[in-house]
Design a protein around this motif. Structure first.
Motif, PDB file in Angstrom:
ATOM      1  N   MET A  15      78.715 -70.057-107.539  1.00 32.36           N
ATOM      2  CA  MET A  15      79.621 -70.746-106.619  1.00 32.36           C
ATOM      3  C   MET A  15      78.853 -71.242-105.407  1.00 32.36           C
ATOM      4  SD  MET A  15      82.832 -69.128-104.499  1.00 32.36           S
ATOM      5  CE  MET A  15      83.429 -69.954-103.025  1.00 32.36           C
ATOM      6  N   LYS A  16      79.165 -72.464-104.997  1.00 33.96           N
ATOM      7  CA  LYS A  16      78.572 -73.023-103.781  1.00 33.96           C
ATOM      8  C   LYS A  16      79.643 -73.119-102.714  1.00 33.96           C
ATOM      9  CE  LYS A  16      76.073 -77.004-101.876  1.00 33.96           C
ATOM     10  NZ  LYS A  16      75.472 -78.338-102.155  1.00 33.96           N
ATOM     11  N   LEU A  17      79.430 -72.439-101.610  1.00 34.28           N
ATOM     12  CA  LEU A  17      80.373 -72.427-100.504  1.00 34.28           C
ATOM     13  C   LEU A  17      79.769 -73.165 -99.312  1.00 34.28           C
ATOM     14  CD1 LEU A  17      82.886 -71.300 -98.941  1.00 34.28           C
ATOM     15  CD2 LEU A  17      81.469 -69.306 -98.394  1.00 34.28           C
ATOM     16  N   THR A  18      80.492 -74.143 -98.794  1.00 32.78           N
ATOM     17  CA  THR A  18      80.046 -74.860 -97.605  1.00 32.78           C
ATOM     18  C   THR A  18      80.879 -74.410 -96.414  1.00 32.78           C
ATOM     19  OG1 THR A  18      79.279 -76.811 -98.789  1.00 32.78           O
ATOM     20  CG2 THR A  18      79.836 -77.104 -96.473  1.00 32.78           C
ATOM     21  N   VAL A  19      80.195 -74.062 -95.336  1.00 34.93           N
ATOM     22  CA  VAL A  19      80.840 -73.731 -94.069  1.00 34.93           C
ATOM     23  C   VAL A  19      80.661 -74.919 -93.144  1.00 34.93           C
ATOM     24  CG1 VAL A  19      80.931 -72.147 -92.111  1.00 34.93           C
ATOM     25  CG2 VAL A  19      80.305 -71.287 -94.385  1.00 34.93           C
ATOM     26  N   VAL A  20      81.760 -75.479 -92.688  1.00 34.65           N
ATOM     27  CA  VAL A  20      81.707 -76.593 -91.745  1.00 34.65           C
ATOM     28  C   VAL A  20      81.944 -76.039 -90.344  1.00 34.65           C
ATOM     29  CG1 VAL A  20      82.840 -78.711 -90.949  1.00 34.65           C
ATOM     30  CG2 VAL A  20      82.439 -78.332 -93.403  1.00 34.65           C
ATOM     31  N   LEU A  21      80.937 -76.179 -89.488  1.00 31.54           N
ATOM     32  CA  LEU A  21      81.092 -75.808 -88.080  1.00 31.54           C
ATOM     33  C   LEU A  21      81.636 -77.027 -87.346  1.00 31.54           C
ATOM     34  CD1 LEU A  21      77.757 -73.880 -87.414  1.00 31.54           C
ATOM     35  CD2 LEU A  21      80.027 -72.929 -87.834  1.00 31.54           C
ATOM     36  N   PRO A  22      82.864 -76.954 -86.817  1.00 30.73           N
ATOM     37  CA  PRO A  22      83.483 -78.140 -86.235  1.00 30.73           C
ATOM     38  C   PRO A  22      83.076 -78.391 -84.791  1.00 30.73           C
ATOM     39  CG  PRO A  22      85.022 -76.329 -86.190  1.00 30.73           C
ATOM     40  CD  PRO A  22      83.772 -75.804 -86.853  1.00 30.73           C
ATOM     41  N   VAL A  27      79.876 -62.845 -98.417  1.00 27.33           N
ATOM     42  CA  VAL A  27      79.991 -63.449 -99.742  1.00 27.33           C
ATOM     43  C   VAL A  27      79.537 -62.489-100.836  1.00 27.33           C
ATOM     44  CG1 VAL A  27      79.723 -65.809 -98.891  1.00 27.33           C
ATOM     45  CG2 VAL A  27      77.701 -64.512 -99.590  1.00 27.33           C
ATOM     46  N   SER A  28      80.011 -62.761-102.036  1.00 27.97           N
ATOM     47  CA  SER A  28      79.615 -61.968-103.197  1.00 27.97           C
ATOM     48  C   SER A  28      78.215 -62.364-103.661  1.00 27.97           C
ATOM     49  CB  SER A  28      80.600 -62.195-104.345  1.00 27.97           C
ATOM     50  OG  SER A  28      81.912 -61.840-103.970  1.00 27.97           O
ATOM     51  N   PRO A  29      77.515 -61.470-104.365  1.00 28.51           N
ATOM     52  CA  PRO A  29      76.214 -61.831-104.918  1.00 28.51           C
ATOM     53  C   PRO A  29      76.338 -63.065-105.814  1.00 28.51           C
ATOM     54  CG  PRO A  29      76.581 -59.470-105.100  1.00 28.51           C
ATOM     55  CD  PRO A  29      77.868 -60.061-104.638  1.00 28.51           C
ATOM     56  N   GLY A  30      75.420 -63.974-105.667  1.00 28.10           N
ATOM     57  CA  GLY A  30      75.427 -65.180-106.476  1.00 28.10           C
ATOM     58  C   GLY A  30      76.087 -66.373-105.814  1.00 28.10           C
ATOM     59  N   THR A  31      76.794 -66.159-104.686  1.00 25.41           N
ATOM     60  CA  THR A  31      77.400 -67.278-103.968  1.00 25.41           C
ATOM     61  C   THR A  31      76.358 -67.927-103.063  1.00 25.41           C
ATOM     62  OG1 THR A  31      79.624 -66.334-103.995  1.00 25.41           O
ATOM     63  CG2 THR A  31      79.162 -67.966-102.302  1.00 25.41           C
ATOM     64  N   GLU A  32      76.183 -69.219-103.238  1.00 21.45           N
ATOM     65  CA  GLU A  32      75.250 -69.985-102.405  1.00 21.45           C
ATOM     66  C   GLU A  32      75.991 -70.475-101.161  1.00 21.45           C
ATOM     67  OE1 GLU A  32      72.949 -74.327-102.523  1.00 21.45           O
ATOM     68  OE2 GLU A  32      73.801 -73.450-104.361  1.00 21.45           O
ATOM     69  N   VAL A  33      75.397 -70.257 -99.987  1.00 22.00           N
ATOM     70  CA  VAL A  33      76.025 -70.625 -98.723  1.00 22.00           C
ATOM     71  C   VAL A  33      75.274 -71.781 -98.072  1.00 22.00           C
ATOM     72  CG1 VAL A  33      76.662 -69.864 -96.392  1.00 22.00           C
ATOM     73  CG2 VAL A  33      76.885 -68.293 -98.331  1.00 22.00           C
ATOM     74  N   GLU A  34      76.027 -72.819 -97.722  1.00 22.08           N
ATOM     75  CA  GLU A  34      75.490 -73.950 -96.972  1.00 22.08           C
ATOM     76  C   GLU A  34      76.295 -74.069 -95.680  1.00 22.08           C
ATOM     77  OE1 GLU A  34      75.169 -78.816 -97.434  1.00 22.08           O
ATOM     78  OE2 GLU A  34      76.907 -77.704 -98.192  1.00 22.08           O
ATOM     79  N   VAL A  35      75.606 -74.300 -94.553  1.00 23.12           N
ATOM     80  CA  VAL A  35      76.279 -74.471 -93.266  1.00 23.12           C
ATOM     81  C   VAL A  35      76.000 -75.876 -92.757  1.00 23.12           C
ATOM     82  CG1 VAL A  35      76.530 -73.635 -90.898  1.00 23.12           C
ATOM     83  CG2 VAL A  35      76.053 -72.008 -92.749  1.00 23.12           C
ATOM     84  N   ARG A  36      77.078 -76.599 -92.450  1.00 20.88           N
ATOM     85  CA  ARG A  36      76.967 -77.946 -91.878  1.00 20.88           C
ATOM     86  C   ARG A  36      77.717 -77.968 -90.550  1.00 20.88           C
ATOM     87  NH1 ARG A  36      76.993 -82.582 -96.009  1.00 20.88           N
ATOM     88  NH2 ARG A  36      76.447 -81.595 -98.000  1.00 20.88           N
ATOM     89  N   ARG A  37      77.189 -78.672 -89.570  1.00 17.74           N
ATOM     90  CA  ARG A  37      77.970 -78.921 -88.367  1.00 17.74           C
ATOM     91  C   ARG A  37      78.344 -80.388 -88.332  1.00 17.74           C
ATOM     92  NH1 ARG A  37      75.453 -81.759 -84.503  1.00 17.74           N
ATOM     93  NH2 ARG A  37      73.197 -81.613 -84.182  1.00 17.74           N
ATOM     94  N   ILE A  38      79.351 -80.708 -87.540  1.00 19.12           N
ATOM     95  CA  ILE A  38      79.816 -82.086 -87.498  1.00 19.12           C
ATOM     96  C   ILE A  38      78.904 -82.934 -86.616  1.00 19.12           C
ATOM     97  CG2 ILE A  38      82.187 -81.421 -87.964  1.00 19.12           C
ATOM     98  CD1 ILE A  38      82.824 -81.802 -85.010  1.00 19.12           C
ATOM     99  N   ALA A  39      78.938 -84.241 -86.846  1.00 19.99           N
ATOM    100  CA  ALA A  39      78.077 -85.158 -86.103  1.00 19.99           C
ATOM    101  C   ALA A  39      78.733 -85.699 -84.848  1.00 19.99           C
ATOM    102  CB  ALA A  39      77.657 -86.319 -87.010  1.00 19.99           C
TER     103      ALA A  39
END
Length: 271
Positions: free
Chosen positions: A1-8, A26-38
């Protein structure tokens, strides 16, 4: 699973801390991506901030879905842009309020929310009404600490403990929800303090609740329902188009000109 966190927000002040916090949930195997807004503000502490951040949030959610995210967490307790985001992507999207408060309803009869500042209260009261929770959510209390000044030491814990004790003593709540996703890593410490002085009071962390909700939704193979889809933007499936501001005639008597800067321009992103 790929989870994206959007920092607003438009600052990187929280990025690494949020990445670590989400990684711990997150559970083992979950990929975490963090993005902030522009584009937006440095923090969301009012409906004005939320409106400014909205386009950037929707851009980031759309881009995350296009890049293969299975779910998106908009890391703000005010759920900014969440309902709109569910109209433009076909994956689960949550903010902080909905999963945390609805989780708390399984732990007690009445929920007490403790948030940052008084100017946040209208936003949260609006969410309580939207989710039809007026009979289950007690008065919302504040610690009087701005988002950008939140620390995770004694100052924040002391303020949260004082407000939580008062809410429980007044029978406003038997469950506490942390009303800001910037209150990272303090839920367990607050719960321990309260338990040491009286009956056990559950404390719900909004980031933890959001992550568990999203992982469960992905495993179940479900996503929010929608009956209509928005019109496709001209520049691609997820790119939002600008909305032109109406032009007031220069000769219009008695009408003040549009302000050249925001009343809170120090907190908005540069042009």
């Amino acid at each position: 699973m790929k989870l994206t966190v959007v920092l607003p927000v438009i600052t990187d002040a929280f990025t690494e801390e949020v990445r670590r916090e989400v990684g711990a949930w997150v559970s083992p195997g979950t990929e975490v991506e963090v993005r902030r807004i522009a584009r937006g503000t440095a923090s969301i502490e009012s409906e004005y901030d939320e409106a400014l951040a909205g386009p950037g949030i929707l851009d980031a959610v759309g881009e995350a879905a296009a890049d293969g995210a299975d779910a998106v967490f908009v890391s703000c307790f005010g759920d900014p842009g969440v309902q709109a985001a569910r109209e433009i992507v076909d994956i689960p999207v949550v903010g902080g309020f909905e999963p945390a408060v609805l989780t708390s309803l399984a732990l007690g009869e009445r929920t007490g929310v403790i948030t940052v500042l008084p100017n946040v209260l209208p936003m949260l009261h609006g969410l309580v009404r939207r989710y039809a929770l007026t009979q289950r959510v007690g008065p919302i209390r504040v610690v009087d600490i701005p988002v950008l000044d939140l620390d995770h030491g004694d100052r924040l814990i002391d303020a949260l403990t004082e407000q939580a004790r008062a809410a429980v003593a007044a029978r406003e709540a038997d469950v506490i929800v942390l009303g800001c996703t910037g209150m990272l890593g303090v839920a367990a410490a607050l719960q321990e303090r309260l338990a040491a002085e009286g009956p056990f009071v559950p404390v719900v962390d909004p980031t933890g609740a959001a992550i568990m909700w999203l992982e469960s939704q992905v495993r179940l193979g479900v996503r929010p329902s929608r009956t209509t889809l928005p019109a496709a933007p001209a520049e691609g499936p997820h790119r939002l188009t600008a909305i032109a501001r109406p032009v007031r005639p220069a000769h219009d008597p008695g009408v003040a000109p549009w302000p050249s800067t925001s009343p809170r321009s120090a907190r908005t992103c540069p042009p």
